[in-house]
Design a protein around this motif. Structure first.
Motif, mmCIF file in Angstrom:
data_model
loop_
_atom_site.group_PDB
_atom_site.id
_atom_site.type_symbol
_atom_site.label_atom_id
_atom_site.label_comp_id
_atom_site.label_asym_id
_atom_site.label_seq_id
_atom_site.Cartn_x
_atom_site.Cartn_y
_atom_site.Cartn_z
ATOM 1 N N THR A 49 -1.861 -1.085 -3.972
ATOM 2 C CA THR A 49 -2.843 -0.011 -3.792
ATOM 3 C C THR A 49 -2.130 1.320 -3.586
ATOM 4 O O THR A 49 -1.130 1.386 -2.877
ATOM 5 C CB THR A 49 -3.735 -0.310 -2.565
ATOM 6 N N VAL B 245 0.880 -1.172 0.000
ATOM 7 C CA VAL B 245 0.000 0.000 0.000
ATOM 8 C C VAL B 245 0.913 1.215 0.000
ATOM 9 O O VAL B 245 1.755 1.364 0.885
ATOM 10 C CB VAL B 245 -0.926 0.008 1.238
ATOM 11 N N ASP C 163 -2.532 -2.408 -14.981
ATOM 12 C CA ASP C 163 -3.960 -2.754 -15.048
ATOM 13 C C ASP C 163 -4.345 -3.377 -16.399
ATOM 14 O O ASP C 163 -5.375 -3.054 -16.980
ATOM 15 C CB ASP C 163 -4.830 -1.517 -14.762
ATOM 16 N N HIS D 82 -0.158 -7.086 -7.351
ATOM 17 C CA HIS D 82 -1.334 -6.315 -6.948
ATOM 18 C C HIS D 82 -0.899 -5.337 -5.862
ATOM 19 O O HIS D 82 -0.218 -5.730 -4.912
ATOM 20 C CB HIS D 82 -2.425 -7.236 -6.395
ATOM 21 N N LEU E 38 -3.129 4.897 -1.995
ATOM 22 C CA LEU E 38 -4.211 5.449 -1.176
ATOM 23 C C LEU E 38 -4.440 6.932 -1.372
ATOM 24 O O LEU E 38 -5.556 7.390 -1.369
ATOM 25 C CB LEU E 38 -3.957 5.172 0.303
ATOM 26 N N GLY F 212 -5.973 4.201 -6.127
ATOM 27 C CA GLY F 212 -6.813 3.030 -6.401
ATOM 28 C C GLY F 212 -6.046 1.734 -6.286
ATOM 29 O O GLY F 212 -4.869 1.704 -5.934
ATOM 30 N N ASN F 213 -6.740 0.639 -6.586
ATOM 31 C CA ASN F 213 -6.145 -0.690 -6.613
ATOM 32 C C ASN F 213 -5.624 -0.953 -8.017
ATOM 33 O O ASN F 213 -6.299 -0.631 -8.998
ATOM 34 C CB ASN F 213 -7.172 -1.756 -6.236
ATOM 35 N N HIS F 214 -4.438 -1.548 -8.113
ATOM 36 C CA HIS F 214 -3.802 -1.728 -9.413
ATOM 37 C C HIS F 214 -3.141 -3.086 -9.537
ATOM 38 O O HIS F 214 -2.846 -3.749 -8.539
ATOM 39 C CB HIS F 214 -2.741 -0.642 -9.643
#
Length: 180
Positions: free
Chosen positions: A139, A73, A97, A137, A141, A115-117
């Motif tokens: 993120t 994160v 992505d 994966h 924030l 976002g989440n990537h």
């Protein structure tokens, strides 16, 4: 006639030997022709062809390992893209992505939105073998270029409501204390 790789055509009759080929991916096409000899002319007729694809040397794709990104994160939109590769590469790229691959030349820093990537690194070795990393994966924030903004009127209204409710509460408690 035979052709190896694009645009190299050679003619031979009977048995022939290919020239020494460099390591990598190759394509060999053999054309079979027949010839008819007339009294004054010769005519050639194409009867068929066949193509074979083969490799000389390394046929394994490069092994790419992403460093310190999977499951992370990030509290900023600057995300380090660090990876290792087990052999020389003629091309490197990444896909964020599952989008179009973007060419890079080495480890780098990416600017990524909140976002989440997912991220995958690709490499083509000097023999033409394409490899890819495991998909990571992560993120992001916050975006440090954006500071929180508040509507001044909304904040002032909230303060007035809280102050008014507090004043009503104080008056109510005082009246309640006088009656007892």
């Amino acid at each position: 006639m035979y052709s190896w790789d694009p645009f190299f055509h050679h003619y031979l009759q009977g048995v022939g030997k290919l020239p020494k080929l460099p390591a990598g991916q190759h394509k060999l096409t053999v054309y079979m022709k027949s010839e008819i000899q007339y009294a004054t002319t010769k005519e050639l007729f194409l009867e068929g062809e066949t193509t074979v694809y083969f490799s000389i040397g390394d046929t394994k794709p490069p092994n790419i390992t992403l460093c310190e990104i999977d499951g992370e994160v990030f509290n900023q939109n600057s995300v380090p893209l660090n990876f290792t590769i087990n052999e020389a590469a003629s091309w490197l790229g990444y896909s964020l992505d599952n989008s179009t691959q973007i060419t890079i030349t080495a480890n780098t820093t990416l600017t990524i939105p909140v976002g989440n990537h997912t991220l995958t690194v690709y490499a083509n070795d000097t023999y033409g073998n394409m490899g890819q990393s495991e998909m990571a994966h992560f993120t992001v924030l916050i975006n440090p270029t954006e500071s929180p903004t508040y509507d001044v009127a909304l904040v002032a209204y909230a303060i007035l409501v809280i102050a008014g409710a507090s004043a009503v509460f104080v008056v109510f408690k005082r009246k309640q204390n006088r009656n007892h």
